[in-house]
Each structure stands twice: as structure tokens, then as C-alpha cells.
Design an enzyme around this catalytic site. Structure first.
Site, PDB file in Angstrom:
ATOM      1  N   ASP B 106      30.355  32.223  41.212  1.00 23.33           N
ATOM      2  CA  ASP B 106      31.382  33.358  40.753  1.00 23.33           C
ATOM      3  C   ASP B 106      32.710  32.942  41.146  1.00 23.33           C
ATOM      4  OD1 ASP B 106      31.823  35.730  39.399  1.00 23.33           O
ATOM      5  OD2 ASP B 106      30.952  36.981  40.896  1.00 23.33           O
ATOM      6  N   HIS B 113      42.194  42.178  40.818  1.00 27.39           N
ATOM      7  CA  HIS B 113      41.167  42.625  41.442  1.00 27.39           C
ATOM      8  C   HIS B 113      41.110  42.173  43.009  1.00 27.39           C
ATOM      9  CE1 HIS B 113      36.801  43.136  41.930  1.00 27.39           C
ATOM     10  NE2 HIS B 113      36.685  41.924  42.302  1.00 27.39           N
ATOM     11  N   GLU B 179      30.684  44.432  37.614  1.00 26.95           N
ATOM     12  CA  GLU B 179      32.058  43.670  37.777  1.00 26.95           C
ATOM     13  C   GLU B 179      32.038  43.354  36.131  1.00 26.95           C
ATOM     14  OE1 GLU B 179      32.281  41.058  40.939  1.00 26.95           O
ATOM     15  OE2 GLU B 179      32.911  42.749  42.210  1.00 26.95           O
ATOM     16  N   GLU B 181      33.155  40.388  33.912  1.00 21.74           N
ATOM     17  CA  GLU B 181      33.573  39.403  33.833  1.00 21.74           C
ATOM     18  C   GLU B 181      33.206  38.395  32.731  1.00 21.74           C
ATOM     19  OE1 GLU B 181      32.237  37.338  37.577  1.00 21.74           O
ATOM     20  OE2 GLU B 181      32.143  38.993  38.626  1.00 21.74           O
ATOM     21  N   ASP B 213      28.400  41.551  36.544  1.00 25.14           N
ATOM     22  CA  ASP B 213      27.946  40.968  38.037  1.00 25.14           C
ATOM     23  C   ASP B 213      27.873  42.130  38.920  1.00 25.14           C
ATOM     24  OD1 ASP B 213      27.267  39.490  40.186  1.00 25.14           O
ATOM     25  OD2 ASP B 213      29.269  39.456  40.951  1.00 25.14           O
ATOM     26  N   ARG B 217      27.869  47.979  46.525  1.00 23.70           N
ATOM     27  CA  ARG B 217      29.260  47.782  47.623  1.00 23.70           C
ATOM     28  C   ARG B 217      28.834  48.066  49.015  1.00 23.70           C
ATOM     29  NH1 ARG B 217      31.941  44.683  44.386  1.00 23.70           N
ATOM     30  NH2 ARG B 217      32.568  45.365  42.480  1.00 23.70           N
ATOM     31  N   GLN B 220      27.057  45.074  50.220  1.00 20.60           N
ATOM     32  CA  GLN B 220      27.995  44.037  50.232  1.00 20.60           C
ATOM     33  C   GLN B 220      28.820  44.122  51.592  1.00 20.60           C
ATOM     34  OE1 GLN B 220      30.412  43.759  46.913  1.00 20.60           O
ATOM     35  NE2 GLN B 220      31.763  42.259  47.411  1.00 20.60           N
ATOM     36  N   LYS B 233      24.637  41.209  45.694  1.00 14.57           N
ATOM     37  CA  LYS B 233      25.050  40.780  44.145  1.00 14.57           C
ATOM     38  C   LYS B 233      23.692  40.276  43.637  1.00 14.57           C
ATOM     39  CE  LYS B 233      29.649  40.926  44.374  1.00 14.57           C
ATOM     40  NZ  LYS B 233      30.498  41.064  43.258  1.00 14.57           N
ATOM     41  N   THR B 237      22.387  40.005  37.532  1.00 12.27           N
ATOM     42  CA  THR B 237      23.398  39.403  36.854  1.00 12.27           C
ATOM     43  C   THR B 237      23.384  39.379  35.477  1.00 12.27           C
ATOM     44  OG1 THR B 237      24.194  38.146  38.853  1.00 12.27           O
ATOM     45  CG2 THR B 237      25.618  37.891  37.046  1.00 12.27           C
ATOM     46  N   GLU B 338      37.106  49.809  41.912  1.00 15.23           N
ATOM     47  CA  GLU B 338      38.774  50.043  41.796  1.00 15.23           C
ATOM     48  C   GLU B 338      39.161  51.317  40.930  1.00 15.23           C
ATOM     49  OE1 GLU B 338      38.321  45.586  40.392  1.00 15.23           O
ATOM     50  OE2 GLU B 338      40.734  45.884  40.459  1.00 15.23           O
TER      51      GLU B 338
END
Lengths: 393, 393
Positions: B106, B113, B179, B181, B213, B217, B220, B233, B237, B338
Site C-alpha cells: 500500500d 491525504h 480508505e 484507493e 483499505d 484509526r 493504528q 489495517k 482490505t 480527513e
């Protein structure tokens, strides 16, 4: 018929019996077991096709009960005469990667190593991060570049920027290093959403290999924030050809060092899986370190429980490694960056002061463990020679 | 015989033709190609057993020339009448993971970002690390937990410690995020020691998928120093069921944004591989973001060149993803952390203020790309619903 001679004191006596994948001269790769200086062709002796595969995965997938049963069959078989064609001298065969690697995870379980690297990489901060004593810190590595012992290690090129340089440059690694580690091979996987309990370790994990996690320290230092090591590691990770079954390591079990603070419940072991392995690191044939695995803060059972506690599945062939094995003494450090304190305190190797690896250098990591009745078991050895960087494109 | 109707304006017309793995009612998984609202059984139509496999890997391994040839055969075949039994309604089949994932990497290729996460995770430092504009930062993820679109996402449990808490606690993730992606699937691998040049991208990479993904948080934030994200993570996925061939995306190619400083030579593209993809993120059916892929700083060709520049091999089935796609505007951000600025600025979803994911929430990421002659191509969609955490053991 042949009876394999097992000299007393052999590191590969009947208490060990590690598995590997070998090809006899001109033959196809298949599963063998090592007995003293011989390799026994298991498909030929046990008549089970699962050993005709070029990896241990099919056998490992059969599960713990079967591992116990096969080990008993092997002990019976090799104590008796064997057909000549089933026995090969270990020096006369080619040894391969013993298993297909599914996912590869590398931990960071030595307090001494993590503290030393913290001091070297982040001199202005606390050496251990706040999370370190609460969980076994780890990350995923590249499964596709796990290579068998003996594979030549081409010096990687990449971006590196020394602290006194204004911008990064591209070129061959200038600080090529090793990490002496112990790896654990998952035999039976676990489905998504079903964490492996800390006490399920011996049920799930098939065996142990030695690992050299070759490291390009200059590449790593530049790239690793904030998502961790990547190209500084992914060029090659060597593993030993023999997988020592966990079943052979009962006498090697020891408690981990005291864990303070007490870990969260999912990391508390009822029956400790620290391991009393004595590693030896040789640089061009000279012993430069003797890392003691018994000093590792986190046990492999805790690593597996942590790795799956979020519901992540595991698979047959998953490899998780301990991270560098370093003890409290200087001559017990499992990486050259620690042994030479970032290159500032050279070692004398072959009569010359040395820091990081030069082209042509060979590194061999071996280990022994206590077996039953005072015997010693060998973990095979993982070796690799550094080859010059490829010409820049 | 059947002629597949292709309505004008279909996102899956003859300019697209994405590949997937499907099983018809009661049948075995096999390779299909999507045409409008139908799936064509390729083994049945082209008579090649490589399409009878339950993954695209065997076909991808055949290489670029063969991909071109098969695409031509498919265009011919589906423009004509097809045997009834080779055509299935897309709604009537089960879609599977389209390829076996070898290694999963990844990246972190969106400047917007990376800057936003830098501000949120490390408020006292520069948002971008010094290395960020010199190399595409990336790390390895867990290949074994890449799951097909539609797989339920069980809320992971793990260790998390809020800044105001003295010690970590164990429990279900409190800040479950996405996420959005774009992922790239390696078709033909490269051997150890042979870096893939930046201009070999289209030769090696078979196609494109959408990726979610999923990210815990809180887990993480506690675990990620110093070795990067791991359990935050690795629980899941998700990837879209349709792999859009790179061959379909010629009209979507755009230059990347200006790269300043100029990258090192191995990262300089002669022919740019930025991609003009319009992503759409739906939260419980409501569009909450439209991330523009064309804003990504690093191109996928640069990612592949970087990933192998140290000599690392690549394999058929390697998946490398872009990292979260975020544009400069607030409603172009591809992660909820975000979009809601760390949970401090809730979004209105279904009439309620929302920050991170609640049990029962569904997230769907879709995308379109320009095709030849003003057509639009669809990238399928990757969707997943959040299920409650498993009871703590």
C-alpha cells in the site's frame, strides 16, 4: 538396506528430525527429514504422497495430530533399516525453500535490540516507544523475497540520505547489515474473524527456522517514516533449510523475562513459550556474536495471538519472525548496526576493522537448543554471501 | 444464441471489458468478462482452459501480448451471437476475488491525504515527512486478508489508547474508517535482482481494481511507531470484483501533477501514467466524497519502479494500491478521518451527524474513467457492510 549411523552428540539425532525440501541428484524436489548427516526421503519411506510435494505446505495443512503421528512413524522408520534409495547424504542433495510463504510478518521482540535501535535511529527520544511493552510491535514484510539459505545476496541499490547530505542520492547500499532472527511457520491457518488464542500456539505452529533479515540501513533510515521499513528490507530475507518441529522443542521451553506492565489478558500465557535457543553469528567464518533467544521479551505465542487479535486470518505457510535477537551484552547483539554502534565502533574481522558488509562477505547464523536428556538439537544454519550491486540502469 | 444488448452510455461497453471470476448458479468459479449487464464465460467462448481457473493468475501470467490478443478475440466474440450457456446476467452470478494476491503493498501517493494525516497524527511536526516528495512512500500489507467486495467487515478489536488515557485498553475499534484507493494488479512478475523500469509499467501490470483499505484509526495511532501500520489495517482490505485492463485506460492517461523536486532518474516517466479516474464514496447510499485520482502525486508506474528498484522480485498477482485518494477540496477526501477532521467536524449522513463507522453502515466506492470517443468506463464498485465486533474471548 541402510541403517543411518547417528553418532552420539549429533545435533540431528532422533530427538530433532527437522523437515526440509531437497532434490537428490537429478531428481524432483520433495520432502525429507534430516537424520545425522543423512536426508531421508519421506514419500519413499512412509508411502504418503503428501511428501512428494516440493514444499511442506500440504503436510503442514494436515494439522497437529498428523504431525505427531508422522513424527512417531519417522522415529520408528529411521531406527530401523531403510531402503538405500530413500537415504541421501546431506552434502549430496540440493536444499530448497522448505515451505511456500503465505504472509511474512517481522516482529521486534527483543528489548535490547529495540532499545539499541531507538538510540541509534532516534537519538533525541526515549529509546523504546510508549507502545513497546504493551504489545509485540510488528509489520508485514515481502513474502515473495524470502529465499533459501545459500542464495547470493546482491547488494541492493536505493535512495539514501546521510544526515549531513542536503538531498537523497541513488546508489548501492552503503550500510548493508544482517538481523539474526528466529522464524515461526504456521502449519494450520485460522479463518477471518477467529483470533488465535495465546495458548493455541503449539496447535497451529508447525516449526521453527532461522532467519537472516538482511537490512539496508541507509535506505531504511531515509524511507521508514511514517509507514515503516520497506525497500530497506524487501530485497531478501534468508531462511534456514530445516524446519525444526515445535514438537522437538519441549525441553527448550522457558518463561519469557518478566513482563512489566502485565500484558492485557489476550497476551497472557498459561504455559510459557519462551525458547532457550543459543544463536551464533559468523562473519566470514569468525564468530562475532552469540545472541540468546531466551532473553526475548515477547514469546512467539504472544506474537501469533497479537497478529490475529483483530480478526485477521492466518494461513498455512505464514512466516512470522521474532525480529533481531539481541541479548544484554555487546557480544550478544544480532545486527552489525548494534555490534558496531552505528559503524562507530568497528569489529575486528579477519584481522581488519569492519562495520557493515562488504561484497564477498559471508554471514552464517546457526543455533542449538536443549533436547531431552541433555542432548543438543541443531537448527541448521542460514547462510548468504554478499554479491556486488547490479550496474545502475 | 444470444446477442448481448449494449445500451449506449453503458459503463461496461466494448471499450471496457473488465475481467472477473464468477460462478453461475451451482457452477464452479471461472473467469468471465463483463459486457453491459452480462457476464461472458470466457472458457466457453474462447475454448481456452486458462479461463477455467478460479482466478485470473494463470491468464495474467501469459503476458502482455496474450492480453492484447485475447482482448481482440473478446471484442470479436461479444459483437456477435454467443451460445446461450456462455452468457449470464451479472445479477444472477456470484462474484469472487478476481485474482490470488501474492504480495500486497500500500502506497501513500496523495499529497493531500499525506498532509492531512500528518496534521492529524503528528500535529506538532511538519505535515509531510522529508522523504515524501523524493519517493513514493509505501509498506507491505497483509495479502491473506484481501477480500472480495461484499464481504462483511467485522469490527476489529485491538489495543487502543486515547491521548488522555494512561494505559491502553482492549476492545472494539472506536474509530473505524475507510480508505478509498485504486489498486494495480501485476500480471507478469520480475525476477530477483531485476528492477522494473518506470516505462515497463504497461508491459507488467494487467489492470486496475478499486480498493477499500478499511482502517481502525485508534488501533493504528497506538501501534504504528516505529514500524508502521499493522493490525489497524490487516483485518480486511476489500477489492472490486472487476479488473479493468490497463489496455482499456489509454484515454484516461494524464500527466501527474508537477513533481518538484524532480525525482531521481529511476522515477522519471517518459510517458506519464497518471490516471483521470473519478471516484465516488457512498456512505449508506449517500455520496460523501468525490476523490479525483488525477490529483495523485506519484503515478503507479513510479510505484512499481520504486517497489523493485532494490532488486525485489515481483509476482503475478502482486497488488499495489495507491493509498487514499484525496483531492484538495474537503469533499474530495477519501477517508472519514480527513472528511470529519479526526471526528471533530461530523458529516450529516442520513440526517444525522456522523464521524466514524457504526455497525450496520455500508460503504461503496465506485469510479468512472474517460474512454475512447467520449465514452465513460466503469470500474465496478467495492462495497462492504460493517458487522458488530465478535464477543471478546
Amino acid at each position: 538396506m541402510t541403517r543411518i549411523p547417528v553418532p552420539s552428540g549429533s545435533l540431528y539425532g532422533l530427538a530433532n528430525l527437522p523437515y526440509g525440501v531437497f532434490s537428490p541428484d537429478g531428481g524432483e524436489p520433495r520432502v525429507g527429514v534430516r537424520v545425522a548427516d543423512s536426508v531421508v526421503d519421506l514419500a519413499a519411506v512412509l508411502g504418503d504422497d503428501v511428501f512428494s510435494w516440493p514444499s511442506l505446505n500440504a503436510f503442514m495443512e494436515q494439522g497437529h495430530e498428523r504431525w505427531v503421528e508422522v513424527r512417531e512413524h519417522i522415529i520408528d522408520a529411521v531406527s530401523d533399516d531403510l531402503p538405500d534409495e530413500a537415504v541421501h547424504a546431506v552434502d549430496a542433495v540440493t536444499l530448497h525453500l522448505p515451505f511456500e510463504v503465505a504472509d511474512y510478518v517481522d516482529f521486534y521482540a527483543s528489548e535490547h535490540h529495540a532499545s539499541n535501535l531507538g538510540r541509534l535511529f532516534r537519538p533525541d527520544s526515549e529509546p523504546l516507544m510508549p507502545n513497546w511493552k504493551h504489545l509485540p510491535v510488528g509489520y508485514h514484510g515481502r513474502a515473495g523475497t524470502v529465499v533459501p539459505s545459500g542464495t547470493g545476496i546482491v547488494r541492493p541499490s536505493g535512495q539514501r540520505k546521510a544526515p549531513d547530505e542536503a538531498a537523497p542520492s541513488f546508489g548501492p547500499c552503503r550500510r548493508l547489515d544482517i538481523e539474526a532472527e528466529v522464524g515461526f511457520v504456521v502449519g494450520t491457518g485460522s479463518p477471518l474473524g477467529a483470533p488465535v488464542a495465546v495458548d493455541e500456539f503449539a496447535e497451529r505452529v508447525f516449526g521453527v527456522v532461522l532467519v537472516n533479515d538482511w537490512s539496508a540501513r541507509d535506505v531504511q533510515a531515509w524511507e521508514y517514516v511514517p509507514l515503516g521499513p520497506f525497500l530497506g528490507k524487501s530485497f531478501a530475507t534468508s531462511v534456514s533449510p530445516w524446519v525444526v518441529p515445535l514438537l522437538a522443542l519441549e525441553a527448550a521451553r522457558v518463561p519469557t523475562p518478566l513482563q512489566d506492565p502485565e500484558p492485557l489478558p489476550y497476551l497472557r500465557e498459561k504455559n510459557p513459550w519462551g525458547l532457550d535457543l543459543d544463536l551464533v553469528v559468523e562473519w566470514n567464518g569468525q564468530v562475532v556474536s552469540r545472541p540468546p533467544y531466551r532473553e526475548m521479551y515477547w514469546s512467539p505465542a504472544q506474537m501469533l495471538a497479537h497478529m490475529t487479535v483483530n480478526g485477521a486470518s492466518s494461513r498455512t505457510g505464514d512466516l512470522f519472525a521474532s525480529g533481531t535477537v539481541s541479548g544484554p551484552e555487546k557480544d550478544q547483539r544480532g545486527a552489525f548496526i548494534e555490534l558496531t554502534w552505528g559503524g562507530k565502533e568497528p569489529l575486528e574481522v579477519g584481522g581488519e576493522p569492519r562495520t557493515f558488509l562488504e561484497d564477498g562477505d559471508t554471514v552464517t547464523i546457526s543455533a542449538t537448543a536443549p533436547g531431552p536428556g541433555g542432548a543438543r538439537l541443531g537448527l541448521g544454519a542460514v547462510t548468504g554471501r554478499v554479491l556486488p550491486a547490479a550496474p545502475l540502469g
